[in-house]
Design a protein around this motif. Structure first.
Motif, PDB file in Angstrom:
ATOM      1  N   PHE A  99      -5.112  -3.920  11.282  1.00  0.00           N
ATOM      2  CA  PHE A  99      -4.935  -2.623  10.644  1.00  0.00           C
ATOM      3  C   PHE A  99      -4.403  -1.559  11.601  1.00  0.00           C
ATOM      4  O   PHE A  99      -3.398  -0.910  11.337  1.00  0.00           O
ATOM      5  CB  PHE A  99      -6.258  -2.170  10.037  1.00  0.00           C
ATOM      6  CG  PHE A  99      -6.098  -1.127   8.984  1.00  0.00           C
ATOM      7  CD1 PHE A  99      -5.695  -1.474   7.715  1.00  0.00           C
ATOM      8  CD2 PHE A  99      -6.331   0.199   9.268  1.00  0.00           C
ATOM      9  CE1 PHE A  99      -5.532  -0.522   6.741  1.00  0.00           C
ATOM     10  CE2 PHE A  99      -6.173   1.170   8.294  1.00  0.00           C
ATOM     11  CZ  PHE A  99      -5.779   0.803   7.029  1.00  0.00           C
ATOM     12  N   VAL A 100      -5.095  -1.422  12.740  1.00  0.00           N
ATOM     13  CA  VAL A 100      -4.718  -0.389  13.701  1.00  0.00           C
ATOM     14  C   VAL A 100      -3.327  -0.660  14.259  1.00  0.00           C
ATOM     15  O   VAL A 100      -2.460   0.211  14.291  1.00  0.00           O
ATOM     16  CB  VAL A 100      -5.752  -0.319  14.827  1.00  0.00           C
ATOM     17  CG1 VAL A 100      -5.267   0.593  15.938  1.00  0.00           C
ATOM     18  CG2 VAL A 100      -7.077   0.176  14.294  1.00  0.00           C
ATOM     19  N   ILE A 131      -0.475   0.259  11.820  1.00  0.00           N
ATOM     20  CA  ILE A 131      -0.117   1.658  11.631  1.00  0.00           C
ATOM     21  C   ILE A 131       0.656   2.191  12.833  1.00  0.00           C
ATOM     22  O   ILE A 131       1.610   2.933  12.696  1.00  0.00           O
ATOM     23  CB  ILE A 131      -1.371   2.492  11.352  1.00  0.00           C
ATOM     24  CG1 ILE A 131      -1.847   2.165   9.951  1.00  0.00           C
ATOM     25  CG2 ILE A 131      -1.087   3.978  11.469  1.00  0.00           C
ATOM     26  CD1 ILE A 131      -3.290   2.284   9.764  1.00  0.00           C
ATOM     27  N   THR A 132       0.230   1.784  14.018  1.00  0.00           N
ATOM     28  CA  THR A 132       0.900   2.330  15.194  1.00  0.00           C
ATOM     29  C   THR A 132       2.124   1.505  15.565  1.00  0.00           C
ATOM     30  O   THR A 132       2.855   1.878  16.471  1.00  0.00           O
ATOM     31  CB  THR A 132      -0.058   2.374  16.381  1.00  0.00           C
ATOM     32  OG1 THR A 132      -0.625   1.077  16.547  1.00  0.00           O
ATOM     33  CG2 THR A 132      -1.167   3.362  16.137  1.00  0.00           C
ATOM     34  N   VAL A 133       2.354   0.415  14.857  1.00  0.00           N
ATOM     35  CA  VAL A 133       3.451  -0.524  15.129  1.00  0.00           C
ATOM     36  C   VAL A 133       3.733  -0.675  16.622  1.00  0.00           C
ATOM     37  O   VAL A 133       4.809  -0.341  17.105  1.00  0.00           O
ATOM     38  CB  VAL A 133       4.766  -0.232  14.368  1.00  0.00           C
ATOM     39  CG1 VAL A 133       4.807  -0.990  13.082  1.00  0.00           C
ATOM     40  CG2 VAL A 133       4.988   1.227  14.121  1.00  0.00           C
ATOM     41  N   GLY A 134       2.738  -1.180  17.316  1.00  0.00           N
ATOM     42  CA  GLY A 134       2.954  -1.524  18.713  1.00  0.00           C
ATOM     43  C   GLY A 134       2.825  -0.360  19.672  1.00  0.00           C
ATOM     44  O   GLY A 134       3.073  -0.500  20.864  1.00  0.00           O
ATOM     45  N   ALA A 135       2.437   0.813  19.145  1.00  0.00           N
ATOM     46  CA  ALA A 135       2.338   1.967  20.036  1.00  0.00           C
ATOM     47  C   ALA A 135       1.160   1.828  20.990  1.00  0.00           C
ATOM     48  O   ALA A 135       1.232   2.213  22.136  1.00  0.00           O
ATOM     49  CB  ALA A 135       2.192   3.237  19.214  1.00  0.00           C
ATOM     50  N   VAL A 136       0.072   1.258  20.500  1.00  0.00           N
ATOM     51  CA  VAL A 136      -1.125   1.105  21.322  1.00  0.00           C
ATOM     52  C   VAL A 136      -1.329  -0.365  21.621  1.00  0.00           C
ATOM     53  O   VAL A 136      -1.471  -1.161  20.714  1.00  0.00           O
ATOM     54  CB  VAL A 136      -2.363   1.661  20.588  1.00  0.00           C
ATOM     55  CG1 VAL A 136      -3.570   1.603  21.498  1.00  0.00           C
ATOM     56  CG2 VAL A 136      -2.094   3.070  20.139  1.00  0.00           C
ATOM     57  N   LYS A 137      -1.296  -0.687  22.886  1.00  0.00           N
ATOM     58  CA  LYS A 137      -1.436  -2.108  23.239  1.00  0.00           C
ATOM     59  C   LYS A 137      -2.800  -2.374  23.848  1.00  0.00           C
ATOM     60  O   LYS A 137      -3.298  -1.570  24.589  1.00  0.00           O
ATOM     61  CB  LYS A 137      -0.359  -2.472  24.244  1.00  0.00           C
ATOM     62  CG  LYS A 137       0.992  -2.524  23.563  1.00  0.00           C
ATOM     63  CD  LYS A 137       1.562  -3.910  23.634  1.00  0.00           C
ATOM     64  CE  LYS A 137       2.544  -4.136  22.490  1.00  0.00           C
ATOM     65  NZ  LYS A 137       3.203  -5.392  22.517  1.00  0.00           N
ATOM     66  N   LEU A 188      -8.498  -0.895  -0.992  1.00  0.00           N
ATOM     67  CA  LEU A 188      -9.603  -1.089  -0.046  1.00  0.00           C
ATOM     68  C   LEU A 188      -9.818  -2.581   0.207  1.00  0.00           C
ATOM     69  O   LEU A 188     -10.065  -3.007   1.337  1.00  0.00           O
ATOM     70  CB  LEU A 188     -10.879  -0.424  -0.567  1.00  0.00           C
ATOM     71  CG  LEU A 188     -10.803   1.099  -0.712  1.00  0.00           C
ATOM     72  CD1 LEU A 188     -12.147   1.669  -1.121  1.00  0.00           C
ATOM     73  CD2 LEU A 188     -10.338   1.759   0.576  1.00  0.00           C
ATOM     74  N   ILE A 246       0.833  -1.206   0.000  1.00  0.00           N
ATOM     75  CA  ILE A 246       0.000   0.000   0.000  1.00  0.00           C
ATOM     76  C   ILE A 246       0.866   1.254   0.000  1.00  0.00           C
ATOM     77  O   ILE A 246       0.617   2.202  -0.746  1.00  0.00           O
ATOM     78  CB  ILE A 246      -0.976   0.009   1.200  1.00  0.00           C
ATOM     79  CG1 ILE A 246      -2.034  -1.090   1.020  1.00  0.00           C
ATOM     80  CG2 ILE A 246      -1.669   1.373   1.336  1.00  0.00           C
ATOM     81  CD1 ILE A 246      -3.034  -1.186   2.150  1.00  0.00           C
ATOM     82  N   ARG A 278      -7.928  -6.458   8.147  1.00  0.00           N
ATOM     83  CA  ARG A 278      -8.706  -5.582   9.029  1.00  0.00           C
ATOM     84  C   ARG A 278      -8.311  -5.731  10.487  1.00  0.00           C
ATOM     85  O   ARG A 278      -8.152  -4.768  11.215  1.00  0.00           O
ATOM     86  CB  ARG A 278     -10.173  -5.905   8.848  1.00  0.00           C
ATOM     87  CG  ARG A 278     -11.067  -4.735   9.056  1.00  0.00           C
ATOM     88  CD  ARG A 278     -12.476  -5.107   8.782  1.00  0.00           C
ATOM     89  NE  ARG A 278     -12.934  -6.093   9.751  1.00  0.00           N
ATOM     90  CZ  ARG A 278     -14.139  -6.637   9.726  1.00  0.00           C
ATOM     91  NH1 ARG A 278     -14.974  -6.305   8.779  1.00  0.00           N
ATOM     92  NH2 ARG A 278     -14.512  -7.494  10.636  1.00  0.00           N
ATOM     93  N   SER A 331      -7.031  -3.801   2.499  1.00  0.00           N
ATOM     94  CA  SER A 331      -7.173  -3.414   3.907  1.00  0.00           C
ATOM     95  C   SER A 331      -8.276  -4.206   4.590  1.00  0.00           C
ATOM     96  O   SER A 331      -8.215  -4.437   5.794  1.00  0.00           O
ATOM     97  CB  SER A 331      -7.367  -1.909   4.084  1.00  0.00           C
ATOM     98  OG  SER A 331      -7.841  -1.293   2.950  1.00  0.00           O
ATOM     99  N   LEU A 332      -9.278  -4.642   3.798  1.00  0.00           N
ATOM    100  CA  LEU A 332     -10.310  -5.505   4.385  1.00  0.00           C
ATOM    101  C   LEU A 332      -9.709  -6.833   4.851  1.00  0.00           C
ATOM    102  O   LEU A 332     -10.052  -7.348   5.908  1.00  0.00           O
ATOM    103  CB  LEU A 332     -11.398  -5.800   3.350  1.00  0.00           C
ATOM    104  CG  LEU A 332     -12.603  -4.885   3.348  1.00  0.00           C
ATOM    105  CD1 LEU A 332     -13.605  -5.351   2.322  1.00  0.00           C
ATOM    106  CD2 LEU A 332     -13.258  -4.842   4.733  1.00  0.00           C
TER     107      LEU A 332
END
Lengths: 276, 314
Positions: A266-267, A270-276, A256, A206, A263, A259-260
Motif C-alpha cells: 500500500f505505502v 502511493i509513493t511509487v518508489g519514493a520511499v525505499k 476497504l 480505486i 496491504r 486495500s486490505l
C-alpha cells in the motif's frame, strides 16, 4: 527505586492511552458513518450510540427513488474498463522501460513520471470542448478516456519498479533455454511480476471508483458515478444523513476490502518508489 | 569429484554471456509494447496540454460561441495577476497547503513514534492505519461535515463538552475554521499513511545508535532532535513534497463541504479554475490560470523528481 518503577508504569499507561486515541482518530469517522447508516431519521439527528437499528436506509437507497444499483453499475463499468486498458498497456510499457536499452529511455521514463503532476483541469478543458462537440458528454467512454490520463502514467511508473526489482538472471536463463523474448515475457517475466500487476490494477480501480472532478464535469444524468450520486442524496431539509451514510458504506466497503488485499504494497504504491 | 563440474560450468559461462540479455531484445517488439502506452499518453495528456496552452492565448467564452475566439496575446495571463479572485485563491491554497502539510507531518510523526515498538497493540493499530486514505474523498468531506454539524454533529458536541465556549460553533461558517476543517478531513486520510511510511523509515535506524546515545546519558528529547529527526529527514522531505502537490489539487471536499464559502474564503486554486471554466465557461482565461497552476506544480515536481532520481537516494 519505587519511584522509577512507578514512573515507568505511568509512562506505559500514557502510551496505551495515546494509542487508543490514535485508534479512535483513525476509525471513529468510519464507525460513526456505519452507525448512522443503521439509524432512523430521528436518531441520526442525535449523538445516540444505542438505538433501534434498522435496515430501512439500505432498502431506501436501492429503492425506486435513488436506485443506487444503477450508479454502482456505472462506477463498476467505468472502473473495470479503466483497469482493463491501464494494466496490460502499462505493464507492456513498464517492461520495455525497465529491460530494453535504447536511446531516449531515460527521458521517456522521466516524461511519464512528470505527466503524473499535470493538473486535471488542464486535461478537463479541451476534453470538455471535444466531448461536447462529439456528443460524448454523459457517456462511460468519455470518463474512461480522461481517467487514463492519470491511471496510465501512474501504473507504468509503479510497474517499472516491480520489473526493476526482478533479477535479470531469471530472463537470462530462459533465453539460454531457447525461449524468444515474447515467450520469456509470457512464461517467465509476467508470472513473476503478477503481484505488481495486481497492485497496479487495484490502485487504478480505486482511483477511478473514487474520482469526482472529471465526473462532475462530464456526467449529466445517464452516467452518474457513485461519488456524484452521493452528492445528490438530499431532501428538503438538506442532506439526508442516514441514507447518505448507507450509500457511503456501499461505496467504501469494496475499497476497504481491496486495500486490505494489497496491504503489504500500500505505502509503496502511493509513493511509487519514493520511499525505499 | 567436484573439479569437472566446476570446469563445465566455467566452459559454458562465456557462451551464455556472449550476448547480454538486452541484446536479445527485439527492437520491433519494443515499439509494439511501448506503442499503445505512448499513443494513449499522447492522446490523454500531451494533446490536452498543447490544446490548453493554445487556448490560454485566446479570448474564448463558450457562452458566446462554441468556436474558439481570436488570439489576444498574453492578455489572459496579465488579467490573472490583477484578478482578485485568482489572487485570493492563491492565498487560500497557500494557507491550506501550509495547514494540511504541517498537521499531517506533525500527526504522522507523532503516531509513528508512538507505534514504532512492535507490541501486540501497536501491530494491531498499524493494520488500521491504511483505512482512511482509501476512503472516497467525497465521503471524507461528507462525514466530517456531518460530525461537525453544530446541532447534532458528534465531534462538534465533543469539542463543546471539552471547551464550553466552542459549543454550537459554526465550524463551516467562519473563514479560517472552514478551511481548517477541510484540511482536517484530508489530514485524517493522509496522516495515518505518513505514520506507516515513517514507521518503515524508523525501522531502518539501527537500534545501536539510540542505545549508545542513551548510554551517554542523552534524554529522549535529545535523541529525537539529534538522531531520529535527522535520519528521517530525507523521508520527511519527499513525503512533504508529495503532500504539497496533492494539497494544491484540493477540490473534492471544498465542493462538498463549503462550495468555496463562506464568501470566497475556501476557494482553492482548483475550485477557482473549475468555476472559471465550467460555471463561467470562460475557457481562454481558465486555461491561462490552469497554466499558472502547471507552472506552480512544475516547480514543486522539479524538487520531487530530482530527489527521486538522484543516485544518492537510490
Amino acid at each position: 527505586m519505587l519511584n522509577a518503577r512507578l514512573q515507568r508504569q505511568l509512562g506505559q499507561g500514557a502510551e496505551v492511552i495515546a494509542t487508543l486515541l490514535v485508534i479512535f482518530f483513525v476509525m471513529f469517522p468510519l464507525v460513526w458513518i456505519g452507525l448512522a447508516s443503521l439509524k432512523n431519521p430521528v436518531d441520526v439527528y442525535s449523538t445516540r450510540v444505542f438505538f433501534q437499528a434498522t435496515l430501512d436506509n439500505y432498502s431506501a437507497i436501492f429503492g425506486p427513488r435513488i436506485r443506487l444499483q444503477s450508479n454502482i453499475f456505472i462506477s463498476a463499468l467505468v472502473a473495470f474498463l479503466t483497469v482493463a486498458i491501464t494494466v496490460p498497456v502499462g505493464a507492456a510499457a513498464a517492461y520495455v522501460l525497465s529491460r530494453h536499452r535504447f536511446r531516449g529511455r531515460e527521458s521517456l521514463s522521466l516524461l511519464i513520471l512528470i505527466t503524473q503532476f499535470v493538473p486535471a483541469v488542464v486535461v478537463a478543458i479541451p476534453y470538455f470542448v471535444l466531448f461536447r462537440s462529439l456528443g460524448m458528454i454523459d457517456t462511460p467512454i468519455a470518463l474512461v478516456i480522461v481517467y487514463l490520463s492519470f491511471t496510465l502514467p501512474y501504473a507504468i511508473w509503479m510497474l517499472r519498479g516491480f520489473f526493476d526489482a526482478l533479477p535479470v538472471e531469471v530472463e537470462e536463463a530462459s533465453f539460454i533455454d531457447g525461449c524468444n523474448e515474447l515467450q520469456t515475457l509470457r512464461y517467465v517475466t509476467v508470472p513473476l511480476v503478477m503481484p505488481g500487476i495486481l497492485v497496479s490494477a487495484v490502485f487504478a480501480f480505486i482511483s477511478a471508483w473514487n474520482e469526482f472532478f472529471f465526473a462532475l464535469i462530464l456526467t449529466r444524468s445517464n452516467t452518474v458515478t457513485l461519488p456524484i450520486s452521493i452528492m445528490n442524496i438530499t431532501g428538503v431539509r438538506g442532506p439526508q444523513w442516514e441514507q447518505l451514510s448507507a450509500a457511503g458504506m456501499v461505496v467504501m466497503i469494496p475499497i476497504l476490502v481491496m486495500s486490505l488485499f494489497i496491504r503489504k504494497y500500500f505505502v509503496e504504491g502511493i509513493t511509487v518508489g519514493a520511499v525505499k | 569429484m567436484n573439479t569437472p563440474q566446476v570446469s563445465t560450468e566455467q566452459a559454458l559461462k562465456p557462451l551464455a554471456l556472449k550476448r547480454k540479455p538486452h541484446q536479445l531484445h527485439s527492437a520491433t517488439l519494443r515499439w509494439w509494447l511501448l506503442g499503445p502506452a505512448l499513443l494513449l499518453i499522447g492522446a490523454t495528456v500531451i494533446y490536452p496540454m498543447v490544446s490548453s496552452f493554445i487556448t490560454s492565448f485566446r479570448d474564448w467564452r463558450l457562452i458566446n460561441s462554441p468556436d474558439p475566439g481570436p488570439f489576444v496575446g498574453v492578455q489572459n495571463y496579465a488579467r490573472a495577476f490583477t484578478d482578485r479572485g485568482f489572487l485570493n485563491s492563491l492565498r487560500v491554497s497557500g494557507l491550506y497547503t501550509l495547514i494540511s502539510v504541517g498537521l499531517t507531518l506533525f500527526l504522522g510523526l507523532g503516531m509513528a513514534l508512538l507505534l514504532s515498538k512492535p507490541t501486540k497493540l501497536n501491530t494491531f493499530t498499524r493494520a488500521l492505519l491504511i483505512f482512511p486514505f482509501a476512503v472516497t474523498p467525497v465521503l471524507k468531506g461528507f462525514s466530517w461535515k456531518f460530525m461537525l454539524n453544530p446541532e447534532y454533529g458528534v465531534y462538534a458536541q465533543m469539542v463543546g463538552a471539552l471547551i464550553p465556549s466552542l459549543k454550537g460553533y459554526l465550524w463551516l461558517g467562519h473563514d479560517f475554521s472552514a478551511l481548517f476543517v477541510i484540511a482536517l478531513s484530508e489530514v485524517w486520510g493522509w496522516s495515518p499513511l505518513f505514520a506507516l511510511m515513517f514507521i518503515g523509515a524508523l525501522g531502518s535506524i539501527p537500534p545501536e545508535t539510540t542505545e549508545a546515545a542513551k548510554m551517554d546519558g542523552a534524554t529522549g528529547l535529545q535523541i529525537f532532535w539529534k538522531i531520529t529527526l535527522p535520519l528521517l529527514a530525507p523521508v520527511i522531505y519527499i513525503v512533504a513534497l508529495l503532500k504539497t502537490i496533492s494539497a494544491f489539487k484540493m477540490f473534492d471536499q471544498v465542493t462538498i463541504m463549503t462550495g468555496g464559502g463562506p464568501g470566497d474564503s475556501t476557494q482553492t486554486l482548483y475550485y477557482h479554475v473549475y468555476q472559471l471554466a465550467f460555471r463561467n465557461l470562460d475557457l481562454g482565461y481558465a486555461s491561462a490560470v490552469s497554466y499558472l497552476l502547471v507552472a506552480l506544480m512544475a516547480a514543486i515536481a522539479f524538487f520531487y523528481v530530482r530527489t527521486l532520481l538522484s543516485p544518492k537516494e537510490r
